[in-house]
Design a protein around this motif. Sequence first.
Motif, short mmCIF file in Angstrom:
data_model
loop_
_atom_site.label_atom_id
_atom_site.label_comp_id
_atom_site.label_asym_id
_atom_site.label_seq_id
_atom_site.Cartn_x
_atom_site.Cartn_y
_atom_site.Cartn_z
N TYR A 147 9.31 -8.80 -22.60
CA TYR A 147 7.58 -8.62 -22.48
C TYR A 147 7.33 -8.07 -21.17
N TYR A 171 3.85 -8.87 -12.27
CA TYR A 171 3.47 -7.94 -13.16
C TYR A 171 2.41 -7.63 -13.11
N PHE A 212 13.67 -4.62 -18.83
CA PHE A 212 14.61 -4.17 -20.06
C PHE A 212 16.28 -4.92 -19.73
N GLU A 216 8.67 -6.16 -19.37
CA GLU A 216 9.09 -4.73 -19.42
C GLU A 216 10.19 -4.64 -18.44
#
Length: 126
Positions: A66, A101, A70, A68
């Motif tokens: 969520y 974030y 990954f 990002e």
Amino acid sequence: MSKVLRHLPELDGDEQVEVARLLNDMSDAQAGHFARIYRSRRREPVHILLLAAIGFVGAGGLHRLYLEEFALGLVYLFTGGLCVIGTIYDVIKYKDLALRYNRDVALETAETVRQVYDGASESGDV
């Protein structure tokens, strides 16, 4: 600070201070443009907490996906949240994860808005 309160009243704490610093040298039109983009891209800390808590029942790493992140999200997913220790850490530090974030998103968004308005003023559109 008044621009952030006018355009993004839902922000609080450190996030509000960071965004206020970015909005300080923007016009009202730029601040409105920034607010629309930022609001659509930012992540709510409570969503990160909920996704991290899901890691305790077997789907670790959803919160990292969520955010990002990954590669780390996949590592968490395949290792059970790094044997649950990483998930516990992230549940404790979920606000810091969201702030980091959102700070990055705010910086990217501010740069984009500045480029758009600088490009528009050079071409005479503003």
